[in-house]
Design a protein around this motif. Structure first.
Motif, PDB file in Angstrom:
ATOM      1  N   ASP A   7      46.588  71.533  30.533  1.00 46.45           N
ATOM      2  CA  ASP A   7      46.050  70.946  31.572  1.00 46.45           C
ATOM      3  C   ASP A   7      45.250  69.811  31.330  1.00 46.45           C
ATOM      4  O   ASP A   7      44.654  69.200  32.330  1.00 46.45           O
ATOM      5  CB  ASP A   7      44.700  72.218  31.773  1.00 46.45           C
ATOM      6  CG  ASP A   7      45.117  73.524  32.287  1.00 46.45           C
ATOM      7  OD1 ASP A   7      46.214  73.589  32.895  1.00 46.45           O
ATOM      8  OD2 ASP A   7      44.467  74.507  32.186  1.00 46.45           O
ATOM      9  N   HIS A   8      45.424  69.295  30.113  1.00 46.02           N
ATOM     10  CA  HIS A   8      44.432  67.865  29.610  1.00 46.02           C
ATOM     11  C   HIS A   8      45.456  66.873  29.672  1.00 46.02           C
ATOM     12  O   HIS A   8      46.715  67.183  29.294  1.00 46.02           O
ATOM     13  CB  HIS A   8      43.797  68.049  28.304  1.00 46.02           C
ATOM     14  CG  HIS A   8      42.822  69.182  28.427  1.00 46.02           C
ATOM     15  ND1 HIS A   8      41.749  69.215  29.389  1.00 46.02           N
ATOM     16  CD2 HIS A   8      42.539  70.196  27.479  1.00 46.02           C
ATOM     17  CE1 HIS A   8      40.911  70.308  28.947  1.00 46.02           C
ATOM     18  NE2 HIS A   8      41.484  70.601  27.785  1.00 46.02           N
ATOM     19  N   PRO A   9      45.374  65.763  30.183  1.00 41.02           N
ATOM     20  CA  PRO A   9      46.240  64.631  29.797  1.00 41.02           C
ATOM     21  C   PRO A   9      46.409  64.140  28.459  1.00 41.02           C
ATOM     22  O   PRO A   9      45.416  64.614  27.721  1.00 41.02           O
ATOM     23  CB  PRO A   9      45.583  63.432  30.531  1.00 41.02           C
ATOM     24  CG  PRO A   9      44.148  63.875  31.060  1.00 41.02           C
ATOM     25  CD  PRO A   9      44.036  65.246  30.738  1.00 41.02           C
ATOM     26  N   CYS A  11      46.523  61.454  25.719  1.00 45.24           N
ATOM     27  CA  CYS A  11      46.316  59.874  25.562  1.00 45.24           C
ATOM     28  C   CYS A  11      46.589  59.253  24.203  1.00 45.24           C
ATOM     29  O   CYS A  11      46.324  59.885  23.412  1.00 45.24           O
ATOM     30  CB  CYS A  11      44.706  59.844  25.609  1.00 45.24           C
ATOM     31  SG  CYS A  11      44.295  60.029  27.268  1.00 45.24           S
ATOM     32  N   CYS A  16      44.830  54.618  28.363  1.00 47.15           N
ATOM     33  CA  CYS A  16      44.665  56.026  28.790  1.00 47.15           C
ATOM     34  C   CYS A  16      42.994  56.419  28.481  1.00 47.15           C
ATOM     35  O   CYS A  16      42.559  57.022  29.438  1.00 47.15           O
ATOM     36  CB  CYS A  16      45.440  57.014  28.121  1.00 47.15           C
ATOM     37  SG  CYS A  16      45.340  58.686  28.531  1.00 47.15           S
ATOM     38  N   LYS A  19      40.882  55.305  31.302  1.00 44.51           N
ATOM     39  CA  LYS A  19      41.045  56.221  32.686  1.00 44.51           C
ATOM     40  C   LYS A  19      40.457  57.604  32.466  1.00 44.51           C
ATOM     41  O   LYS A  19      40.308  58.132  33.537  1.00 44.51           O
ATOM     42  CB  LYS A  19      42.638  56.165  32.927  1.00 44.51           C
ATOM     43  CG  LYS A  19      43.170  55.002  33.431  1.00 44.51           C
ATOM     44  CD  LYS A  19      44.555  54.964  33.492  1.00 44.51           C
ATOM     45  CE  LYS A  19      45.371  53.784  33.967  1.00 44.51           C
ATOM     46  NZ  LYS A  19      46.798  53.727  34.019  1.00 44.51           N
ATOM     47  N   ASN A  20      40.333  58.041  31.348  1.00 41.73           N
ATOM     48  CA  ASN A  20      39.952  59.437  31.123  1.00 41.73           C
ATOM     49  C   ASN A  20      38.557  59.423  30.229  1.00 41.73           C
ATOM     50  O   ASN A  20      38.265  60.306  29.577  1.00 41.73           O
ATOM     51  CB  ASN A  20      41.152  60.085  30.292  1.00 41.73           C
ATOM     52  CG  ASN A  20      42.124  60.240  31.201  1.00 41.73           C
ATOM     53  OD1 ASN A  20      42.086  61.108  32.276  1.00 41.73           O
ATOM     54  ND2 ASN A  20      43.225  59.563  30.882  1.00 41.73           N
ATOM     55  N   VAL A  25      40.662  65.724  26.928  1.00 37.39           N
ATOM     56  CA  VAL A  25      42.022  65.111  26.632  1.00 37.39           C
ATOM     57  C   VAL A  25      42.583  65.707  25.553  1.00 37.39           C
ATOM     58  O   VAL A  25      42.075  66.325  24.713  1.00 37.39           O
ATOM     59  CB  VAL A  25      42.160  63.845  26.798  1.00 37.39           C
ATOM     60  CG1 VAL A  25      41.633  63.204  28.161  1.00 37.39           C
ATOM     61  CG2 VAL A  25      41.337  63.089  25.723  1.00 37.39           C
TER      62      VAL A  25
END
Length: 114
Positions: A7-9, A11, A16, A19-20, A25
């Motif tokens: 579920d986490h982006p 990076c 990145c 953005k987060n 992440v």
């Protein structure tokens, strides 16, 4: 990879991180000993023990509050970190009368070698 990690982006570069910031992440990079700044205030001072070198050459300090986690096992290895990108005061105090530095820090929940 766990369902929570999915579920986490992911990076692996500074863009990145921007953005987060202040989000959970997955961070990928090379885990290594912290490299102190060469010039300016705090030059040659070891503020941190560890950092993660991202693919674009940016190094971000990393910490873990889990004392049972032996981070030295991951030194100079490619890793995936489940954690948070903290952005805010990373050195000093939130008191405006005192010196402080804002920036990024990785708060490690778990780490594994890639």
């Amino acid at each position: 990879m766990t369902n929570q990690e999915q579920d986490h982006p992911v990076c692996n570069n500074f863009d990145c991180f921007e953005k987060n910031k202040n989000k959970q992440v997955i961070i990928e990079g090379v885990f290594r000993k912290y490299t102190p700044w060469k010039t300016g205030k705090g030059a040659n001072y070891m503020y941190w023990d560890w950092e993660v070198l991202l693919t674009d050459g940016v190094a971000i300090p990393a910490i873990s509050n889990n004392k049972a986690l032996d981070l030295s096992l991951y030194e100079n290895k490619n890793v995936s970190i489940d954690g948070a990108i903290f952005y805010g005061i990373i050195i000093g105090s939130s008191n405006p009368q005192e010196q402080s530095a804002r920036g990024y820090r990785i708060d490690i929940n778990s780490i594994r070698e890639n």
